[in-house]
Design an enzyme around this catalytic site. Sequence first.
Site, PDB file in Angstrom:
ATOM      1  N   CYS A   6       0.824  -1.230   0.000  1.00 39.50           N
ATOM      2  CA  CYS A   6       0.000   0.000   0.000  1.00 39.50           C
ATOM      3  C   CYS A   6       0.851   1.270   0.000  1.00 39.50           C
ATOM      4  O   CYS A   6       0.343   2.346  -0.309  1.00 39.50           O
ATOM      5  CB  CYS A   6      -0.942   0.011   1.190  1.00 39.50           C
ATOM      6  SG  CYS A   6      -2.193  -1.274   1.106  1.00 39.50           S
TER       7      CYS A   6
ATOM      8  N   HIS B 111      -3.144   7.742   2.043  1.00 34.57           N
ATOM      9  CA  HIS B 111      -3.549   6.407   1.585  1.00 34.57           C
ATOM     10  C   HIS B 111      -4.963   6.143   2.092  1.00 34.57           C
ATOM     11  O   HIS B 111      -5.286   6.428   3.245  1.00 34.57           O
ATOM     12  CB  HIS B 111      -2.569   5.372   2.137  1.00 34.57           C
ATOM     13  CG  HIS B 111      -2.996   3.952   1.904  1.00 34.57           C
ATOM     14  ND1 HIS B 111      -3.473   3.517   0.681  1.00 34.57           N
ATOM     15  CD2 HIS B 111      -3.032   2.872   2.728  1.00 34.57           C
ATOM     16  CE1 HIS B 111      -3.768   2.233   0.770  1.00 34.57           C
ATOM     17  NE2 HIS B 111      -3.524   1.819   2.004  1.00 34.57           N
TER      18      HIS B 111
ATOM     19  N   ASN C 193      -9.966   0.159  -0.255  1.00 35.85           N
ATOM     20  CA  ASN C 193      -8.501   0.225  -0.267  1.00 35.85           C
ATOM     21  C   ASN C 193      -7.990  -0.387  -1.575  1.00 35.85           C
ATOM     22  O   ASN C 193      -8.099  -1.592  -1.785  1.00 35.85           O
ATOM     23  CB  ASN C 193      -7.958  -0.533   0.951  1.00 35.85           C
ATOM     24  CG  ASN C 193      -6.450  -0.427   1.083  1.00 35.85           C
ATOM     25  OD1 ASN C 193      -5.762  -0.001   0.155  1.00 35.85           O
ATOM     26  ND2 ASN C 193      -5.931  -0.817   2.237  1.00 35.85           N
TER      27      ASN C 193
HETATM   28  N1  ACO Z   1     -18.341  -7.502   9.784  1.00 38.50           N
HETATM   29  C1  ACO Z   1     -18.776  -7.637  11.051  1.00 38.50           C
HETATM   30  N2  ACO Z   1     -17.945  -7.867  12.074  1.00 38.50           N
HETATM   31  C2  ACO Z   1     -16.633  -7.952  11.806  1.00 38.50           C
HETATM   32  C3  ACO Z   1     -16.123  -7.824  10.498  1.00 38.50           C
HETATM   33  C4  ACO Z   1     -17.039  -7.596   9.462  1.00 38.50           C
HETATM   34  N3  ACO Z   1     -16.663  -7.441   8.162  1.00 38.50           N
HETATM   35  N4  ACO Z   1     -14.777  -7.944  10.536  1.00 38.50           N
HETATM   36  C5  ACO Z   1     -14.454  -8.154  11.821  1.00 38.50           C
HETATM   37  N5  ACO Z   1     -15.572  -8.169  12.590  1.00 38.50           N
HETATM   38  C6  ACO Z   1     -15.684  -8.369  14.030  1.00 38.50           C
HETATM   39  C7  ACO Z   1     -14.473  -9.057  14.611  1.00 38.50           C
HETATM   40  O1  ACO Z   1     -14.546 -10.453  14.442  1.00 38.50           O
HETATM   41  C8  ACO Z   1     -14.559  -8.614  16.061  1.00 38.50           C
HETATM   42  O2  ACO Z   1     -15.489  -9.429  16.694  1.00 38.50           O
HETATM   43  P1  ACO Z   1     -15.212  -9.946  18.223  1.00 38.50           P
HETATM   44  O3  ACO Z   1     -15.134  -8.678  19.034  1.00 38.50           O
HETATM   45  O4  ACO Z   1     -16.396 -10.805  18.500  1.00 38.50           O
HETATM   46  O5  ACO Z   1     -13.899 -10.673  18.142  1.00 38.50           O
HETATM   47  C9  ACO Z   1     -15.143  -7.205  15.971  1.00 38.50           C
HETATM   48  O6  ACO Z   1     -15.747  -7.119  14.693  1.00 38.50           O
HETATM   49  C10 ACO Z   1     -14.103  -6.127  16.122  1.00 38.50           C
HETATM   50  O7  ACO Z   1     -12.991  -6.450  15.269  1.00 38.50           O
HETATM   51  P2  ACO Z   1     -11.700  -5.594  15.212  1.00 38.50           P
HETATM   52  O8  ACO Z   1     -10.679  -6.277  14.344  1.00 38.50           O
HETATM   53  O9  ACO Z   1     -11.293  -5.234  16.608  1.00 38.50           O
HETATM   54  O10 ACO Z   1     -12.270  -4.283  14.486  1.00 38.50           O
HETATM   55  P3  ACO Z   1     -11.535  -2.962  14.176  1.00 38.50           P
HETATM   56  O11 ACO Z   1     -12.283  -1.841  14.760  1.00 38.50           O
HETATM   57  O12 ACO Z   1     -10.051  -3.033  14.453  1.00 38.50           O
HETATM   58  O13 ACO Z   1     -11.723  -2.850  12.599  1.00 38.50           O
HETATM   59  C11 ACO Z   1     -10.407  -3.146  10.585  1.00 38.50           C
HETATM   60  C12 ACO Z   1     -11.161  -3.834  11.734  1.00 38.50           C
HETATM   61  C13 ACO Z   1     -11.420  -2.382   9.778  1.00 38.50           C
HETATM   62  C14 ACO Z   1      -9.759  -4.201   9.721  1.00 38.50           C
HETATM   63  C15 ACO Z   1      -9.345  -2.192  11.148  1.00 38.50           C
HETATM   64  O14 ACO Z   1      -8.590  -2.827  12.148  1.00 38.50           O
HETATM   65  C16 ACO Z   1      -8.408  -1.649  10.098  1.00 38.50           C
HETATM   66  O15 ACO Z   1      -8.783  -0.884   9.237  1.00 38.50           O
HETATM   67  N6  ACO Z   1      -7.097  -2.004  10.187  1.00 38.50           N
HETATM   68  C17 ACO Z   1      -6.085  -1.460   9.314  1.00 38.50           C
HETATM   69  C18 ACO Z   1      -6.163  -2.001   7.927  1.00 38.50           C
HETATM   70  C19 ACO Z   1      -5.199  -1.221   7.053  1.00 38.50           C
HETATM   71  O16 ACO Z   1      -5.043  -0.021   7.187  1.00 38.50           O
HETATM   72  N7  ACO Z   1      -4.537  -1.807   6.172  1.00 38.50           N
HETATM   73  C20 ACO Z   1      -3.613  -0.948   5.391  1.00 38.50           C
HETATM   74  C21 ACO Z   1      -2.618  -1.652   4.837  1.00 38.50           C
HETATM   75  S1  ACO Z   1      -3.273  -2.796   3.735  1.00 38.50           S
HETATM   76  C22 ACO Z   1      -1.979  -3.350   2.733  1.00 38.50           C
HETATM   77  O17 ACO Z   1      -0.848  -2.984   2.879  1.00 38.50           O
HETATM   78  C23 ACO Z   1      -2.284  -4.408   1.734  1.00 38.50           C
END
Ligand code: ACO
Length: 325
Positions: A115, A252, A282
């Site tokens: 990314c 990004h 993304n």
């Molecule tokens: N729908 C519903 N629930 C979900 C989903 C979904 N699609 N995905 C995860 N959950 C659930 C999880 O299982 C978890 O449930 P639990 O509490 O029962 O375990 C709950 O939602 C919370 O999950 P978290 O992972 O804590 O959620 P978070 O607020 O961190 O959001 C996300 C997840 C969106 C992936 C976030 O962490 C994020 O954006 N991370 C960074 C990603 C990024 O920036 N990547 C950039 C680089 S990518 C590259 O280089 C290729």
Amino acid sequence: MDTIRSVVTGTGHYLPENIVPNSYFEEYIDTSDEWITARTGIKRRHYAPTEETTSTMGIKAARKALKNSGCKPEDIDLIILATSTSDHTFPSTATQIQNGLGITRGYAFDLQAVCAGFVFALANANALIKSGEATKALVIGSETFSRILDKNDRTTCILFGDGAGAVVLEGAKTTNGGSDRGILATDLHSDGSFKDILYVDGGVSTTKTSGHLRMKGKEVFRHAVSKLVNSTERVMEKANVTSAEVDWAVPHQANVRIIQSTTQKLKIPIEKVVVTLQNHGNTSAASIPISLSVANEEGKFKKGDLILSHAIGGGLCWGSFLLRW
Ligand code: ACO
């Protein structure tokens, strides 16, 4: 004294026609439009059909950037394509874009920093232009991430989409007291010890497959905010500017919450931040050039505006750049 600056003279982007709304995922995995919107800001993404590839999308974005800049394909002597989803293991996808544009001079190569790829590509193109190894460059980000998603992993499949963006970068002489346009500073970093929080579980020399994306989202989120803030502070120090002077931030486009936390810490008001991820998710290395192109099309940028950009991705690799429009 004359110095060479790399000036962005054109932008372009391309998104495949096929739009996939959040409701698509509601039909087969345990998720909802509300969850995706609240946690990421994403409303829809585009998926390329089989016949559309990283190179064909890159060619379309590049043609638009060339038209916007007034350059002809034969003016270009450097193409750097940032991608993690190449058409073939080799030859490089950049050479296929070069061929698709009818360019037979200069040189083209792929660069892989996931990314952060576009930031790395722009910094390298800038260095090649400043050193005299190139005069006019196409810097492209193009990705078909839909091909490496595990469609049943709700924690990752909802985040990514396909698309391409491109800029034309031209060397221009800058005289003291004259125009200050162009790239002012860049800042790049990587640390391979973070491989396990964001990677693809396949590859030519390991599994002989292309594999699927795996991510520990929460950990990536935490690193993203602190590393992007640090790199941005460094790039501003290198260019001797403050965040109060920034006219536009074009970050990004991974998650609107990362964008909000990062720009808040940098004291950049959200009105000055370009956010386009709601429309394409993304798109990895394509995200910054897509956002630059969308904002440029909307007439947001004025000549002389100070534009800040930063990105982080697998590796981890991260970095930032500052340019005067
Ligand atoms: N729908 C519903 N629930 C979900 C989903 C979904 N699609 N995905 C995860 N959950 C659930 C999880 O299982 C978890 O449930 P639990 O509490 O029962 O375990 C709950 O939602 C919370 O999950 P978290 O992972 O804590 O959620 P978070 O607020 O961190 O959001 C996300 C997840 C969106 C992936 C976030 O962490 C994020 O954006 N991370 C960074 C990603 C990024 O920036 N990547 C950039 C680089 S990518 C590259 O280089 C290729």
